[in-house]
Design an enzyme around this catalytic site. Structure first.
Site, PDB file in Angstrom:
ATOM      1  CB  CYS A 129      -0.908   0.004   1.222  1.00 15.60           C
ATOM      2  SG  CYS A 129      -2.204  -1.237   1.156  1.00 15.60           S
ATOM      3  CD  GLU A 148       2.798  -1.553   2.842  1.00 10.41           C
ATOM      4  OE1 GLU A 148       2.179  -0.624   2.278  1.00 10.41           O
ATOM      5  OE2 GLU A 148       2.503  -2.728   2.679  1.00 10.41           O
TER       6      GLU A 148
END
Lengths: 290, 786
Positions: free
Chosen positions: B430, B432
């Protein structure tokens, strides 16, 4: 620090139709005009007032519980602060130049990134000249771009001083005929047009804004008169023509004010384009909408 | 999009996710025959070889880039050594409303006869739920946190550029050299390293064999092909697959196929989270693209076609099926491949190139569920690039998301990475942050921060189950000041994080010992050099994350308590707790007051935002720097996937006026509807978080399509993004969709099958979302003017 206070009724961050870039618009309360189509009827009175949203009311009775003046409302605001659903709200508050500046300064980063700044609107910002000049000065000292959005109905001396701290004027021209102007707005347009001429002679940055209100000011005759006026100015200006919206109808009801424009339709795109075309010959640039 | 791409796209769009028992059966056969015969890494590598040797090879009509994990598109493998699905699980997968997977009777039969009898009780998942302490089980049941690795392997990583310069045979050479230099007399780990390195070498052979089988099939198909053009294509495919991944790619086609074989290897040996990602794909492909244009072996259209064919392959690979809590925290087919576009190159220069724009064109054309993509936006990247991306965002597919490349680098440098390594990194999953090709950055689960406050308000008792799962920090009546309350909250937080970390450490060791990723280890620096596995500290950097959820909800709840209980004293805390315990029944006026008369996060209100910072600080301090079992450290992330829905469902009402069971705030976005001061205020509030001390934050914003219809709107959107990033923020993404359209899609889902929306760090088909999540997205505040 200056202790001057002003009365405002809203601060709208992320305003994008009140001048260039991302802006914060400060709405000053009180206006000498009473335009039939006024979008901010709550701004006309210089006093603080109460507005109601009955659809939010859950009949919890808090307002009655705290009211100290049940016979005659004193606009003390107790009921509004007690109302849990914000069904009652006070319109307008007193604010110092410093407090207001703190609010404006919150979005400096966005002004810098976008070429935006602060816009003073209303009501009529020129009707609180001392406060307006003080906050404009303060913004200028901090390098914030300033816009004044005005009807132009003010003492020429005030206009001159305000102009020293104003980077751009958004200047309404509502009707060219003085009598009609008087009828629709409650005041003559004489001083308004004179002030406008003066600003342009003084080489101030001005965008003329013309609200297009069907049956009120959209006649060919009025547009022609406007064109002639533009021709008489020392230089060409930018013009915004603004489409009338019915939104205000609802607001007028909340204020139990008469709305004198019932049954008027919003102008069509074709009508707007037609007006644009006429005015284009007399202006630097004409845009529809802010 | 040319006709070929249109056909492939449609095929991929129409294919239904189906469970394939192929991998489960092959792996089970291999374990039945071989388990115990070899050291674990070699066993795993041989099992991987067995898969590559025996799985069905698929080359579809029209395809230019080839290879599937399953036997055909969207036939999804299972990993019974990690999660052994029961027949009940399979029935649920087959019949559930949202994100079902077709399970045919043959598959169930194979599971009944072979898979379940062997793996039940032996799978990693079964063992976790037996071995972990009761307090962990209680917290897990209560929804205090989730556990990423209970069904899937550590993954969360992306590729750097090394595979475009080096074939697997060269990696094998390096492995041989590493083996030759082992010191069996002085290094007590030498034998373990030998096994690990031998396993890596076998894994290289497996991937080369897998490619060779594609080459052979392509040749056979070519021999029978009547269309001359297709025959030539098949022969070219054979040539490409005979070359990569054994040798370094020589042109764009081979480069794409090289990555794709590496990708398939990584997602076949284990089911790592976030599949796998190509990292800075534009920077990796650009040399091949420029060379092809220069020697006339390539045109822009051909390049676009190849990239489009490559893009569609990702969509053929839905996430491995998830069940239970994991299905709730991440309820989507999306497997989170996330391609980075733009940003910086490894020398810190502007990394945008011609392929960056080409990829944006492909994204706009293809707009399937997968892969996700993002732009990395540095100060050095020009506004033309940003605005081009904004024009794709305007389409409303939810991607690309936008990352602050300068902040991403700063976050990695803060965590101790070299500046060069940091610049070759970016984001995957997402939001990271990680060092591509050099780091295992493993997300371990979401932490329900608002529920920690709920626990605090109930003296450590979970109000839903009535069980004690927290500490006895005192009855609410004894919490006389806000500071006492916050201290009690921090004690509960410490307790819960301890329990979570203990579980993490156990599971981390389990993967290190039982499930080494011997193929992925080949391509991750410095696994070969260290002779250690990706799952056992082999990479240069080894990071473990815990992700915080619900910062908006907890901030507003604490702010409500502070304002009304401790400052205005209109309510006492015990009374407030009894009101929320009864879900505000009969107390609507109190609920309205708490909701409307409280300084709330998302309004650039310093009082509320200070509370947000204090909660952030408490969470950060609690997690940051704890050692993991791989020589690395813990850090925090602030993202939710779909976990804010699940976490909300396990909670009672909250002091911010939220009713029991309703979703929590999402990412670092404000509580839905609490932001009432416009988008600049949301951005200012979110900007007050100390992003650089995280490994990723997620801010979602909604925009009405009308406001970005013209260039002026695009410019303002770009300016909003730039302003947010000047505050050092990490990421922002936009849903450009009319709420009326979403409501209509709820009414007539069939007419809106392809309506993509941004959920959290990924896009999903709106009609595939649960009703709660649909409603949550509709209730997010929209930017209505620009």
């Amino acid at each position: 620090m200056t202790m001057i206070k002003g009365t405002i009724f809203n601060i709208q961050r992320y305003s994008v139709n009140d001048g260039p870039g991302i802006r914060t618009t400060v709405f000053l309360k009180g206006c000498p005009l009473t335009c039939w189509w006024c979008h901010n009827p709550e701004s006309q009175s210089a006093d603080i007032s109460l507005i109601r949203y009955p659809e939010l009311c859950i009949s919890c009775g808090q307002c009655k519980l705290v009211c100290e003046h049940p016979d005659q409302c004193q606009l003390c605001g107790q009921c509004a602060s007690a109302c849990p659903t914000e069904s009652r709200r006070m319109v307008g508050k007193q604010i110092s130049v410093d407090e207001l500046y703190q609010e404006i300064a919150k979005d400096i980063l966005f002004y810098e990134e976008s070429g935006g700044g602060v816009t003073f609107s209303g009501g009529e910002p020129l009707s609180q000249p001392e406060f307006l000049i003080a906050i404009l000065k303060r913004c200028h000292e901090m390098g914030i771009h300033t816009v004044v959005d005005t009807s132009g109905f003010a003492d020429p001396k005030i206009v001159k001083t305000v102009a020293e701290h104003t980077d751009l004027w958004l200047y309404d021209v509502k009707h060219m005929d003085s009598e009609q102007h008087q009828k629709l707005t409650g005041v003559s347009n004489k001083i308004i047009l004179e002030n406008l001429k003066q600003l342009i002679s003084d080489n101030r940055q001005v965008i003329i804004r013309v609200p297009v209100i069907p049956t009120c000011n959209d006649s060919e005759e009025n547009i022609r008169a406007l064109a002639e006026f533009l021709l008489s100015l020392p230089r060409l200006t930018n013009i915004n023509i603004l489409q009338y919206h019915k939104l205000a109808e609802d607001k007028h009801q909340r204020f139990t004010m008469d709305y004198r424009l019932q049954n008027i339709e919003e102008p069509t795109e074709a009508q707007m384009n037609k007006i644009k075309k006429v005015l284009e010959r007399y202006a630097e640039k004409v845009t529809i909408g802010g | 999009m040319n006709d070929r791409v249109k056909r492939l796209r449609q095929l991929s769009y129409d294919a239904k996710p189906t469970i394939s028992a192929e991998r489960a059966e092959l792996i089970t056969d291999f374990y039945v025959e071989n388990n115990g015969k070899y050291p674990v890494p070699i066993m795993r590598a041989k099992a991987f070889y067995h898969l590559c040797q025996h799985k069905a090879i698929y080359i579809g009509a029209d395809e230019l880039i080839v290879g599937e994990r399953g036997p055909y598109p969207k036939a999804v493998s299972t990993y019974p050594e990690l999660t052994c699905h029961t027949i009940e699980d399979l029935n649920i997968l087959n019949s559930r409303d949202k994100t079902p997977y077709i399970v045919n009777e043959d598959t169930k039969d194979i599971y009944c006869e072979k898979i379940i009898p062997y793996w039940q009780g032996r799978s990693m998942r079964d063992r976790i739920f037996v071995d972990l302490p009761q307090e962990w089980q209680d917290c897990y049941q209560a929804g205090m946190f989730t556990e990423f690795m209970e069904q899937r392997a550590p993954g969360h990583t992306a590729m750097d550029g090394k595979i475009y310069n080096k074939g697997l045979l060269q990696f094998k050479q390096e492995i041989e050299e590493a083996i030759a230099s082992l010191d069996y007399h002085n290094d007590p780990e030498a034998t373990n390293k030998l096994h690990q390195l031998q396993a890596m070498s076998i894994s290289c052979d497996a991937a080369i064999l897998f490619a060779k089988r594609h080459a052979d099939l392509a040749e056979q198909m070519a021999a029978k092909e009547s269309c001359e053009q297709r025959q030539n294509e098949l022969l070219r495919i054979a040539k490409v697959c005979n070359h990569v991944p054994a040798y370094a790619p020589r042109d764009l086609w081979e480069a794409l196929q090289m990555y794709w074989f590496i990708h398939l290897g990584c997602i076949t040996e284990l089911n790592g989270w976030d599949a796998f990602s190509p990292g800075h794909l534009d920077q990796h492909l650009n040399p091949f693209y420029q060379k092809g244009l220069a020697d006339n072996s390539l045109t822009k259209d051909r390049a676009k076609e190849l990239i489009a064919c490559f893009w569609i392959k990702f969509n053929n690979h839905p996430a491995p099926p998830k069940v239970g809590v994991t299905a709730q925290e991440s309820g989507t087919y999306n497997d989170f491949t996330n391609i980075n576009i733009g940003g910086l190159d490894y020398q810190g220069r502007d990394g945008v190139n011609d392929v960056s724009y080409l990829l944006l064109e492909v994204v706009e054309d293809i707009h399937l569920l997968q892969p996700g993509c993002n732009i990395q936006l540095s100060r050095l990247n020009n506004d033309h690039f940003l605005k081009t991306a904004c024009r794709v965002i305007r389409k409303g597919y939810g991607y690309p998301s936008v990352f602050n490349a300068d902040a991403v680098v700063a976050e990695m440098v803060r965590m101790g990475k070299s500046i060069e390594d940091a610049r070759t990194g970016g984001v995957s999953g997402c939001v990271e942050t990680g060092c591509f090709g050099k780091e295992a950055y493993v997300l371990t689960g979401y932490l329900n921060i608002p529920k920690i406050l709920e626990l605090t308000l109930h003296n450590g008792i979970d109000s839903k189950s009535g069980k004690r799962i927290g500490l006895a920090t005192g009855e609410v009546g004894l919490l006389q000041t806000y500071s006492q309350l916050f201290t009690a909250f921090k004690q509960q937080l410490h307790h819960i994080v301890n329990i979570k970390v203990r579980g993490n450490q156990y599971i981390e060791r389990m993967f290190a010992r039982l499930y080494p990723a011997t193929f992925m280890s080949v391509i991750m620096d410095d696994c070969i050099k260290k002779g250690k596995d990706y799952n056992d500290g082999g990479p240069r950097y080894n990071t473990t994350f815990i992700q915080g959820v619900g910062i908006g909800s907890i901030t507003d709840s604490l702010s409500a308590i502070k304002t009304h209980v401790y400052e205005k004293k209109t309510l006492d805390l015990a009374k407030l707790v009894s009101i929320i315990d009864s879900n505000f029944v009969g107390n609507e006026a109190v609920r309205q007051m708490l909701s409307n008369k409280t300084p709330r996060y998302g309004n650039d209100n310093d009082q509320a935002d200070t509370i947000m910072r204090e909660v952030f600080e408490a969470f950060y301090t609690e997690v940051e720097g704890r050692p993991n079992t791989k020589g690395g450290k813990y850090h925090i992330d602030m993202l939710p996937t779909t976990c804010h829905i699940y976490f909300g469902s396990v909670m009672g009402a909250m002091p911010d006026g939220r009713l029991a069971g309703e979703p929590l705030s999402e990412g670092i976005s404000p509580v839905q509807g609490a932001d009432r001061s416009g988008p600049t205020a949301v951005i200012k509030s979110a900007g007050k978080m100390d992003h650089v001390r995280t490994g990723g934050t997620l801010l979602n914003m909604s925009i009405m399509p009308a406001v970005v219809k013209d260039d002026q709107g695009i410019t303002k959107l770009a300016q909003l993004i730039r302003s947010y990033f000047r505050m050092g923020a990490h990421h922002v993404q936009f849903n450009v969709v009319d709420k009326e359209v979403l409501r209509a899609a709820q009414q007539s889902p069939d007419q809106y099958r392809d309506l993509l929306v941004r959920v959290a760090g990924y896009s999903d088909y709106f009609i595939d979302l649960g009703t709660d999540l649909q409603n949550e997205i509709i209730s997010r505040t929209s930017i209505e003017r620009m």
